[in-house]
Write a protein that holds these residues in place. Structure first.
Motif, PDB file in Angstrom:
ATOM      1  N   ALA A  92       0.907  -1.251  -0.250  1.00  0.00           N
ATOM      2  CA  ALA A  92       0.088  -0.109   0.010  1.00  0.00           C
ATOM      3  C   ALA A  92       0.824   1.341   0.090  1.00  0.00           C
ATOM      4  O   ALA A  92       0.639   2.223  -0.701  1.00  0.00           O
ATOM      5  CB  ALA A  92      -1.065  -0.086   1.197  1.00  0.00           C
ATOM      6  N   LYS A  93       1.890   1.324   0.734  1.00  0.00           N
ATOM      7  CA  LYS A  93       2.915   2.385   0.951  1.00  0.00           C
ATOM      8  C   LYS A  93       3.440   2.699  -0.594  1.00  0.00           C
ATOM      9  O   LYS A  93       3.761   3.716  -0.793  1.00  0.00           O
ATOM     10  CB  LYS A  93       4.141   2.111   1.918  1.00  0.00           C
ATOM     11  N   ARG A  94       3.863   1.482  -1.131  1.00  0.00           N
ATOM     12  CA  ARG A  94       4.681   1.622  -2.546  1.00  0.00           C
ATOM     13  C   ARG A  94       3.620   2.225  -3.666  1.00  0.00           C
ATOM     14  O   ARG A  94       3.901   3.267  -4.318  1.00  0.00           O
ATOM     15  CB  ARG A  94       4.860   0.368  -3.073  1.00  0.00           C
ATOM     16  N   ARG A  95       2.339   1.662  -3.550  1.00  0.00           N
ATOM     17  CA  ARG A  95       1.442   2.231  -4.595  1.00  0.00           C
ATOM     18  C   ARG A  95       1.072   3.830  -4.128  1.00  0.00           C
ATOM     19  O   ARG A  95       0.977   4.655  -5.041  1.00  0.00           O
ATOM     20  CB  ARG A  95      -0.187   1.388  -4.268  1.00  0.00           C
ATOM     21  N   GLU A  96       1.240   4.111  -3.036  1.00  0.00           N
ATOM     22  CA  GLU A  96       0.817   5.711  -2.390  1.00  0.00           C
ATOM     23  C   GLU A  96       1.945   6.266  -3.024  1.00  0.00           C
ATOM     24  O   GLU A  96       1.800   7.339  -3.550  1.00  0.00           O
ATOM     25  CB  GLU A  96       0.550   5.709  -0.980  1.00  0.00           C
ATOM     26  N   ALA A  97       3.071   5.887  -2.912  1.00  0.00           N
ATOM     27  CA  ALA A  97       4.461   6.627  -3.381  1.00  0.00           C
ATOM     28  C   ALA A  97       4.415   6.778  -4.793  1.00  0.00           C
ATOM     29  O   ALA A  97       4.769   7.938  -5.421  1.00  0.00           O
ATOM     30  CB  ALA A  97       5.788   5.843  -2.879  1.00  0.00           C
ATOM     31  N   ARG A  98       4.073   5.734  -5.466  1.00  0.00           N
ATOM     32  CA  ARG A  98       3.753   5.881  -6.947  1.00  0.00           C
ATOM     33  C   ARG A  98       2.862   6.924  -7.425  1.00  0.00           C
ATOM     34  O   ARG A  98       3.085   7.737  -8.522  1.00  0.00           O
ATOM     35  CB  ARG A  98       3.446   4.596  -7.701  1.00  0.00           C
ATOM     36  N   ARG A  99       1.698   6.972  -6.696  1.00  0.00           N
ATOM     37  CA  ARG A  99       0.661   7.784  -6.940  1.00  0.00           C
ATOM     38  C   ARG A  99       1.095   9.457  -6.869  1.00  0.00           C
ATOM     39  O   ARG A  99       1.024  10.336  -7.612  1.00  0.00           O
ATOM     40  CB  ARG A  99      -0.452   7.788  -6.114  1.00  0.00           C
ATOM     41  N   ALA A 101       4.267  10.660  -6.926  1.00  0.00           N
ATOM     42  CA  ALA A 101       5.368  10.744  -7.873  1.00  0.00           C
ATOM     43  C   ALA A 101       4.746  11.089  -9.090  1.00  0.00           C
ATOM     44  O   ALA A 101       5.163  11.929  -9.964  1.00  0.00           O
ATOM     45  CB  ALA A 101       6.226   9.563  -8.193  1.00  0.00           C
ATOM     46  N   ALA A 102       3.805  10.275  -9.556  1.00  0.00           N
ATOM     47  CA  ALA A 102       2.878  10.500 -10.981  1.00  0.00           C
ATOM     48  C   ALA A 102       2.337  12.063 -10.880  1.00  0.00           C
ATOM     49  O   ALA A 102       2.149  12.555 -11.643  1.00  0.00           O
ATOM     50  CB  ALA A 102       1.870   9.254 -11.182  1.00  0.00           C
ATOM     51  N   ALA A 103       1.716  12.215  -9.591  1.00  0.00           N
ATOM     52  CA  ALA A 103       0.789  13.699  -9.482  1.00  0.00           C
ATOM     53  C   ALA A 103       1.829  14.760  -9.604  1.00  0.00           C
ATOM     54  O   ALA A 103       1.650  15.687 -10.347  1.00  0.00           O
ATOM     55  CB  ALA A 103       0.262  13.595  -8.254  1.00  0.00           C
ATOM     56  N   THR A 104       3.097  14.519  -9.029  1.00  0.00           N
ATOM     57  CA  THR A 104       3.954  15.661  -9.085  1.00  0.00           C
ATOM     58  C   THR A 104       4.563  15.756 -10.681  1.00  0.00           C
ATOM     59  O   THR A 104       4.654  17.056 -10.894  1.00  0.00           O
ATOM     60  CB  THR A 104       5.184  15.473  -8.085  1.00  0.00           C
ATOM     61  N   VAL A 105       4.677  14.636 -11.233  1.00  0.00           N
ATOM     62  CA  VAL A 105       5.120  14.975 -12.695  1.00  0.00           C
ATOM     63  C   VAL A 105       4.114  15.426 -13.389  1.00  0.00           C
ATOM     64  O   VAL A 105       4.569  16.545 -14.323  1.00  0.00           O
ATOM     65  CB  VAL A 105       5.453  13.341 -13.277  1.00  0.00           C
ATOM     66  N   THR A 106       2.840  15.213 -13.348  1.00  0.00           N
ATOM     67  CA  THR A 106       1.779  15.699 -14.030  1.00  0.00           C
ATOM     68  C   THR A 106       1.593  17.338 -13.600  1.00  0.00           C
ATOM     69  O   THR A 106       1.323  18.011 -14.682  1.00  0.00           O
ATOM     70  CB  THR A 106       0.307  15.034 -13.866  1.00  0.00           C
ATOM     71  N   GLU A 107       1.702  17.670 -12.660  1.00  0.00           N
ATOM     72  CA  GLU A 107       1.925  19.110 -12.115  1.00  0.00           C
ATOM     73  C   GLU A 107       2.823  19.698 -12.799  1.00  0.00           C
ATOM     74  O   GLU A 107       2.694  20.763 -13.170  1.00  0.00           O
ATOM     75  CB  GLU A 107       1.942  19.100 -10.602  1.00  0.00           C
ATOM     76  N   GLU A 108       4.042  19.160 -12.755  1.00  0.00           N
ATOM     77  CA  GLU A 108       5.060  19.957 -13.434  1.00  0.00           C
ATOM     78  C   GLU A 108       4.968  20.277 -14.864  1.00  0.00           C
ATOM     79  O   GLU A 108       5.256  21.216 -15.474  1.00  0.00           O
ATOM     80  CB  GLU A 108       6.514  19.355 -13.108  1.00  0.00           C
ATOM     81  N   GLU A 109       4.138  18.886 -15.386  1.00  0.00           N
ATOM     82  CA  GLU A 109       4.329  19.183 -16.843  1.00  0.00           C
ATOM     83  C   GLU A 109       3.396  20.190 -17.246  1.00  0.00           C
ATOM     84  O   GLU A 109       3.469  20.869 -18.160  1.00  0.00           O
ATOM     85  CB  GLU A 109       3.822  17.823 -17.333  1.00  0.00           C
TER      86      GLU A 109
END
Length: 198
Positions: A92-99, A101-109
């Motif tokens: 669960a922690k790994r999934r949350e970390a992936r989410r 990371a993906a959210a920060t990448v999309t915000e930066e884009e």
């Protein structure tokens, strides 16, 4: 003391006596009248009492994933369950970390895209709005009309040679005179030359 056997009742409501006789017991209707007891002939099995065939393979397929690994015993001890929940927590922690990371990448884009689009707008427009030249607009419109006129004349030549035209192509041929009038309205002749105004 004699033992009293209770009659067995099937799913459909048929009662079987100790002597083996089968019947549907008397009952009361909603209006208060009573139904008579009905005897059931020997050997008759109503559809409700017929057992449905269950294919073990099909049942196992339906229940796949619910019971874990087939043939494995369930985890009963607390230590085993705590280990399993620890693994689940890690996942669960790994999934949350992936989410995240993906959210920060999309915000930066999205910020980058927004910055690029605003800088392009500033470059394109500048501080001073650019005036529109009416002569330039007329020439653009005339070029479009000349292209349509050329296509219509080519289709007319095909028609004159005896080729069959589609309905859309035939409509273009009909509009030749209209296109010439529009060109003259813009100050151009049918060949695209600018008319000299006197």
């Amino acid at each position: 003391m004699p033992t009293i056997e209770t009659p067995t009742v099937s799913k459909s409501g048929i009662t079987t006596n100790a002597s083996g006789e089968r019947h549907i017991p008397a009952s009361k209707r909603a209006d208060g009248s009573t139904r008579k007891e009905i005897r059931v002939r020997p050997g008759y099995r109503p559809p409700e009492d017929v057992e449905v065939y269950k294919n073990r393979t099909a049942e196992a397929w339906k229940n796949r994933g619910k019971g874990g690994v087939p043939g494995a015993e369930l985890l009963n001890t607390e230590s085993d369950t705590s280990k399993a929940s620890g693994t689940a927590n890690k996942n669960a922690k790994r999934r949350e970390a992936r989410r995240k990371a993906a959210a920060t990448v999309t915000e930066e884009e999205s910020k980058e895209k927004h910055a690029n689009s605003t800088s392009k707008e500033i470059q394109d427009t500048g501080d001073i709005p650019q005036p529109v030249d009416p002569e330039l607009e007329k020439e653009k419109e005339a070029k479009k009309l000349l292209k349509k006129l050329r296509q219509a004349r080519e289709l007319k030549d095909k028609k004159d040679k005896g080729d069959a035209l589609l309905p859309e192509q035939f409509e273009k041929v009909i509009k030749i005179n209209e296109l010439i009038r529009q060109l003259e309205g813009l100050g151009f002749d049918s060949s695209g030359e600018k008319k000299i105004q006197t």
